[in-house]
Design a protein around this motif. Structure first.
Motif, PDB file in Angstrom:
ATOM      1  N   LEU A  79     -10.476   7.663   9.020  1.00 16.38           N
ATOM      2  CA  LEU A  79      -9.871   6.418   8.567  1.00 16.38           C
ATOM      3  C   LEU A  79      -8.819   6.656   7.500  1.00 16.38           C
ATOM      4  O   LEU A  79      -8.986   7.496   6.614  1.00 16.38           O
ATOM      5  CB  LEU A  79     -10.944   5.487   7.996  1.00 16.38           C
ATOM      6  N   GLY A  80      -7.730   5.891   7.591  1.00 17.01           N
ATOM      7  CA  GLY A  80      -6.762   5.868   6.510  1.00 17.01           C
ATOM      8  C   GLY A  80      -7.291   5.004   5.374  1.00 17.01           C
ATOM      9  O   GLY A  80      -8.292   4.300   5.524  1.00 17.01           O
ATOM     10  N   ASP A  81      -6.620   5.041   4.227  1.00 17.65           N
ATOM     11  CA  ASP A  81      -7.060   4.225   3.086  1.00 17.65           C
ATOM     12  C   ASP A  81      -6.896   2.745   3.413  1.00 17.65           C
ATOM     13  O   ASP A  81      -5.878   2.324   3.970  1.00 17.65           O
ATOM     14  CB  ASP A  81      -6.235   4.565   1.840  1.00 17.65           C
ATOM     15  N   TYR A  82      -7.899   1.960   3.060  1.00 17.76           N
ATOM     16  CA  TYR A  82      -7.825   0.530   3.341  1.00 17.76           C
ATOM     17  C   TYR A  82      -8.423  -0.331   2.227  1.00 17.76           C
ATOM     18  O   TYR A  82      -8.383  -1.557   2.314  1.00 17.76           O
ATOM     19  CB  TYR A  82      -8.554   0.206   4.654  1.00 17.76           C
ATOM     20  N   LYS A  83      -8.938   0.286   1.180  1.00 15.37           N
ATOM     21  CA  LYS A  83      -9.596  -0.486   0.119  1.00 15.37           C
ATOM     22  C   LYS A  83      -8.724  -0.584  -1.123  1.00 15.37           C
ATOM     23  O   LYS A  83      -7.819   0.227  -1.343  1.00 15.37           O
ATOM     24  CB  LYS A  83     -10.947   0.145  -0.227  1.00 15.37           C
ATOM     25  N   ASN A  84      -9.033  -1.615  -1.933  1.00 17.31           N
ATOM     26  CA  ASN A  84      -8.422  -1.772  -3.255  1.00 17.31           C
ATOM     27  C   ASN A  84      -6.899  -1.783  -3.224  1.00 17.31           C
ATOM     28  O   ASN A  84      -6.232  -1.112  -4.018  1.00 17.31           O
ATOM     29  CB  ASN A  84      -8.928  -0.674  -4.196  1.00 17.31           C
ATOM     30  N   GLY A  85      -6.335  -2.530  -2.286  1.00 18.12           N
ATOM     31  CA  GLY A  85      -4.884  -2.699  -2.233  1.00 18.12           C
ATOM     32  C   GLY A  85      -4.129  -1.579  -1.582  1.00 18.12           C
ATOM     33  O   GLY A  85      -2.894  -1.521  -1.683  1.00 18.12           O
ATOM     34  N   ALA A  86      -4.822  -0.680  -0.884  1.00 12.91           N
ATOM     35  CA  ALA A  86      -4.134   0.437  -0.220  1.00 12.91           C
ATOM     36  C   ALA A  86      -3.226  -0.062   0.896  1.00 12.91           C
ATOM     37  O   ALA A  86      -2.225   0.579   1.224  1.00 12.91           O
ATOM     38  CB  ALA A  86      -5.158   1.423   0.333  1.00 12.91           C
ATOM     39  N   ILE A  87      -3.587  -1.190   1.490  1.00 17.96           N
ATOM     40  CA  ILE A  87      -2.759  -1.774   2.558  1.00 17.96           C
ATOM     41  C   ILE A  87      -2.030  -2.994   2.010  1.00 17.96           C
ATOM     42  O   ILE A  87      -2.643  -3.899   1.440  1.00 17.96           O
ATOM     43  CB  ILE A  87      -3.619  -2.169   3.767  1.00 17.96           C
ATOM     44  N   LYS A  88      -0.713  -2.994   2.170  1.00 17.39           N
ATOM     45  CA  LYS A  88       0.111  -4.123   1.733  1.00 17.39           C
ATOM     46  C   LYS A  88       0.873  -4.670   2.929  1.00 17.39           C
ATOM     47  O   LYS A  88       1.535  -3.920   3.653  1.00 17.39           O
ATOM     48  CB  LYS A  88       1.096  -3.677   0.649  1.00 17.39           C
TER      49      LYS A  88
END
Length: 337
Positions: A79-88
């Motif tokens: 998985l790529g980063d997806y938590k704590n605002g990693a996705i904008k």
């Protein structure tokens, strides 16, 4: 050996199919094992049995999909980063205007019936039904043959199937009920406007109408709403705001998915290569990959499969831009009536 083709958005399954290859078991389970129906928007899930085999399941609805999402070691997902605002992501906002509330309140206040949709009819549309149709008229003959006729195009036009209507609507009714058109069925027919027709531009015109039945319903009498105007308006506003939120959530889900698909990896090609009796189209493989990603998030976070989208939204930074509110697409103005 049966040959099952999975191409893009549809899968034809005539019966349940199972193939065993050493430790791997690939299965296809349609909703109806013997219907031979076309299953649209097929999605793929994994499960692990006691022998740690890989099971590939084609399901026809999200309830089945979410029920089968156990971890298997046969397909590696990173998985790529997806938590704590990693996705904008950026989405278009949808607001509810006072004019929309006013228009819907007026419509509901004046309504004397509601349409009860009929999803499956024996013999299709009949006299007494109400249909919503998309249609467009073109010149049937003469120098303009095949060209569109101004004012003869509509979407989701509501038509009561009753006898005795004047032309051209009588032609619509007779052609719809002749063989009982079904939902999403299309048909083409010619109707000639009488020489004394009210709209002068249409007098004597021979038009070919291409129509598609979108919905089949029956009218049911409405009970009087005993709530005050204030209460009714509040309920309408709440309903419209809920609709707007669903639209925005869908936009956000699609945008987040696009990001996470790019930043995550899943070794799905190994599965596709091992299934010699199935052919994966690009769209069906993309759906398979996305379901593996969602499944991985659900297991990492300890949440249900169908809770993943909301979880991802809660951790994403979502910038909302304002756009004018939009009404549901309804009939265009018909000028030949």
């Amino acid at each position: 050996m049966n040959n099952l083709t999975m191409s893009q958005t549809s899968v034809r399954v005539a019966a349940s199919y199972q193939q065993t290859q050493t430790s791997n078991q690939i299965q296809v389970f349609p909703r109806s094992f013997s219907s031979g129906k076309v299953i649209h928007t097929a999605s793929f899930q994994r499960a692990r049995n006691s022998r740690n085999s890989t099971t590939l399941t084609v399901c026809s609805d999200s309830t089945q999909n979410s029920a089968i999402h156990q971890k298997t070691s046969k397909v590696k997902v990173v998985l790529g980063d997806y938590k704590n605002g990693a996705i904008k992501v950026n989405i278009a906002g949808k607001t509810v205007s006072e004019e929309e509330v006013d228009a819907l309140y007026k419509k509901q206040s004046e309504a004397t019936y509601k349409l009860k949709r009929i999803n499956f009819t024996s013999g299709g549309a009949k006299i007494g039904h109400t249909v919503k149709i998309n249609f467009e008229g073109v010149y049937a003959d003469g120098p303009k043959s095949g060209q569109g006729i101004p004012g003869t195009k509509a979407k989701m036009f509501e038509l009561d199937l009753v006898e005795g209507k004047p032309l051209p609507w009588s032609a619509f009714v007779s052609n719809i009920v002749a063989q009982g058109m079904g939902q999403e069925e299309s048909k083409s027919f010619v109707a000639s406007f009488p020489e004394d027709y009210a709209a002068k531009a249409m007098r004597g015109v021979s038009a070919r109408f291409n129509i598609t039945v979108k919905e089949i319903s029956k009218k049911e009498e409405l009970e009087t709403d005993s709530r005050s105007e204030k209460e009714q308006r509040a309920a309408i506003l709440e309903s419209l705001q809920a609709d707007a939120k669903r639209v925005m959530d869908k936009q956000a889900d699609e945008a987040i998915r696009a990001v996470l698909e790019k930043t995550s990896t899943a070794d799905t090609q190994k599965v596709a290569d091992s299934v010699s009796w199935a052919k994966f189209g690009p769209k069906s493989m993309a759906e398979f990959t996305w379901n593996l990603i969602v499944e991985e998030v659900s297991m990492v976070e300890g949440i249900k499969f169908d809770e993943v989208n909301a979880f991802l939204r809660s951790h994403a930074i979502i910038d909302v831009g304002e756009i004018p509110s939009e009404n549901e697409e309804v009939s265009e103005e018909i000028s030949f009536t």
